[in-house]
Each structure stands twice: as structure tokens, then as C-alpha cells.
Design a protein around this motif. Structure first.
Motif, mmCIF file in Angstrom:
data_model
loop_
_atom_site.group_PDB
_atom_site.id
_atom_site.type_symbol
_atom_site.label_atom_id
_atom_site.label_comp_id
_atom_site.label_asym_id
_atom_site.label_seq_id
_atom_site.Cartn_x
_atom_site.Cartn_y
_atom_site.Cartn_z
ATOM 1 N N GLN A 76 0.846 -1.190 0.000
ATOM 2 C CA GLN A 76 0.000 0.000 0.000
ATOM 3 C C GLN A 76 0.882 1.242 0.000
ATOM 4 O OE1 GLN A 76 -2.198 -0.413 3.601
ATOM 5 N NE2 GLN A 76 -3.622 -1.915 2.765
ATOM 6 N N LEU A 77 0.403 2.273 -0.684
ATOM 7 C CA LEU A 77 1.102 3.553 -0.706
ATOM 8 C C LEU A 77 0.127 4.674 -0.384
ATOM 9 C CD1 LEU A 77 3.281 3.273 -3.933
ATOM 10 C CD2 LEU A 77 4.104 3.395 -1.601
ATOM 11 N N PRO A 78 0.556 5.638 0.409
ATOM 12 C CA PRO A 78 -0.301 6.812 0.606
ATOM 13 C C PRO A 78 -0.425 7.596 -0.701
ATOM 14 C CG PRO A 78 1.424 6.701 2.285
ATOM 15 C CD PRO A 78 1.722 5.663 1.279
ATOM 16 N N ASP A 79 -1.488 8.375 -0.815
ATOM 17 C CA ASP A 79 -1.725 9.134 -2.039
ATOM 18 C C ASP A 79 -0.627 10.151 -2.311
ATOM 19 O OD1 ASP A 79 -4.060 7.727 -2.474
ATOM 20 O OD2 ASP A 79 -5.316 9.211 -1.434
ATOM 21 N N TRP A 80 -0.080 10.770 -1.271
ATOM 22 C CA TRP A 80 0.950 11.786 -1.485
ATOM 23 C C TRP A 80 2.224 11.187 -2.056
ATOM 24 C CZ3 TRP A 80 5.702 11.802 0.834
ATOM 25 C CH2 TRP A 80 5.868 10.997 1.952
ATOM 26 N N VAL A 81 2.511 9.913 -1.730
ATOM 27 C CA VAL A 81 3.704 9.259 -2.255
ATOM 28 C C VAL A 81 3.535 8.989 -3.749
ATOM 29 C CG1 VAL A 81 5.156 7.203 -2.111
ATOM 30 C CG2 VAL A 81 4.274 8.245 -0.035
ATOM 31 N N VAL A 82 2.354 8.525 -4.131
ATOM 32 C CA VAL A 82 2.093 8.243 -5.551
ATOM 33 C C VAL A 82 2.134 9.541 -6.351
ATOM 34 C CG1 VAL A 82 0.402 7.323 -7.175
ATOM 35 C CG2 VAL A 82 0.754 6.195 -4.981
ATOM 36 N N ALA A 83 1.606 10.622 -5.789
ATOM 37 C CA ALA A 83 1.620 11.901 -6.501
ATOM 38 C C ALA A 83 3.037 12.460 -6.620
ATOM 39 C CB ALA A 83 0.721 12.903 -5.778
ATOM 40 N N ARG A 84 3.850 12.271 -5.606
ATOM 41 C CA ARG A 84 5.208 12.819 -5.638
ATOM 42 C C ARG A 84 6.155 11.992 -6.479
ATOM 43 N NH1 ARG A 84 8.685 15.474 -0.857
ATOM 44 N NH2 ARG A 84 10.543 15.756 -2.084
ATOM 45 N N PHE A 85 5.990 10.684 -6.480
ATOM 46 C CA PHE A 85 6.846 9.780 -7.245
ATOM 47 C C PHE A 85 5.984 8.954 -8.207
ATOM 48 C CE2 PHE A 85 8.708 10.156 -2.941
ATOM 49 C CZ PHE A 85 9.845 10.865 -3.282
ATOM 50 N N PRO A 86 5.557 9.534 -9.320
ATOM 51 C CA PRO A 86 4.715 8.790 -10.244
ATOM 52 C C PRO A 86 5.480 7.634 -10.899
ATOM 53 C CG PRO A 86 5.357 10.871 -11.216
ATOM 54 C CD PRO A 86 5.861 10.871 -9.802
ATOM 55 N N PRO A 87 4.746 6.623 -11.342
ATOM 56 C CA PRO A 87 5.421 5.497 -12.007
ATOM 57 C C PRO A 87 6.060 5.961 -13.316
ATOM 58 C CG PRO A 87 3.047 5.255 -12.171
ATOM 59 C CD PRO A 87 3.300 6.430 -11.279
ATOM 60 N N PRO A 88 7.100 5.259 -13.782
ATOM 61 C CA PRO A 88 7.711 5.622 -15.070
ATOM 62 C C PRO A 88 6.681 5.575 -16.194
ATOM 63 C CG PRO A 88 9.070 4.039 -13.894
ATOM 64 C CD PRO A 88 7.799 4.174 -13.125
ATOM 65 N N SER A 89 6.934 6.287 -17.264
ATOM 66 C CA SER A 89 5.957 6.417 -18.343
ATOM 67 C C SER A 89 5.618 5.093 -19.026
ATOM 68 C CB SER A 89 6.475 7.414 -19.376
ATOM 69 O OG SER A 89 7.707 6.963 -19.924
ATOM 70 N N GLY A 90 6.507 4.112 -18.993
ATOM 71 C CA GLY A 90 6.255 2.841 -19.635
ATOM 72 C C GLY A 90 5.349 1.917 -18.830
ATOM 73 N N ASP A 91 5.204 2.160 -17.538
ATOM 74 C CA ASP A 91 4.364 1.316 -16.680
ATOM 75 C C ASP A 91 2.929 1.807 -16.695
ATOM 76 O OD1 ASP A 91 6.575 -0.123 -16.044
ATOM 77 O OD2 ASP A 91 6.929 0.833 -14.111
#
Length: 92
Positions: A76-91
Motif C-alpha cells: 500500500q502507498l499513501p496518495d501523497w507518495v504516488v503523486a510525488r513519485f509517479p510510475p515511469p511512463s512505460g508502466d
């Protein structure tokens, strides 16, 4: 990968406080060695400005990292972590 980024961010906070402790300890030693402060004043300076904030921050970081390890185990990831470190463009 995001969990490692969060861990690195918290490690930088801890290293900054260790640096603060080193600077304050050096100033306390210089003050005592040059006769500008008595021993008790130098110790109070180092403990009050250096060690106490370091220990409080260490306690908070241990509790936060324990929670982070639980979330990493649950994937699980908090929303702020996903927003700050988005997945690479290929994923997806």
C-alpha cells in the motif's frame, strides 16, 4: 521503489540533525576550551540544542518507519507518495 524514496527522505532529515548535533558539540567544545563557557553551560548547550531534538526526532522516525514497513508489506502507498513519485511512463 516509492518506499525507498520515502526512506531516503527521512534519512536526510536524520542526517541533518546529526550534523546539527556535530556543530553544536563543536561549538560547546570550543566555548569550553577557550574559557568562554563553564563546563555545565557547554553540556547544557550540547544536550538542549543537539541531543534532545535528535532523540525526539529519532523516536518519531522509528514510529513512522514501523508504519511504513507495515504498508510496504501490504503493498500500500499513501496518495501523497504516488503523486510525488509517479510510475515511469512505460508502466501502466
Amino acid at each position: 521503489m516509492c518506499h525507498w524514496q520515502v526512506c531516503a527522505r527521512r534519512s536526510r532529515i536524520f542526517m541533518a540533525l546529526l550534523g546539527l548535533l556535530l556543530v553544536v558539540a563543536g561549538l560547546g567544545w570550543l566555548g569550553y576550551a577557550n574559557g568562554l563557557m563553564i563546563k555545565e553551560a557547554a553540556i547544557a548547550l550540547v544536550v538542549g540544542i543537539g541531543i534532545l531534538p535528535l532523540m525526539v526526532t529519532l523516536l518519531v522516525l522509528v514510529v513512522i518507519e514501523s508504519d511504513a514497513l507495515y504498508h510496504a508489506n501490504q503493498a500500500q502507498l499513501p496518495d501523497w507518495v504516488v503523486a510525488r513519485f509517479p510510475p515511469p511512463s512505460g508502466d501502466p
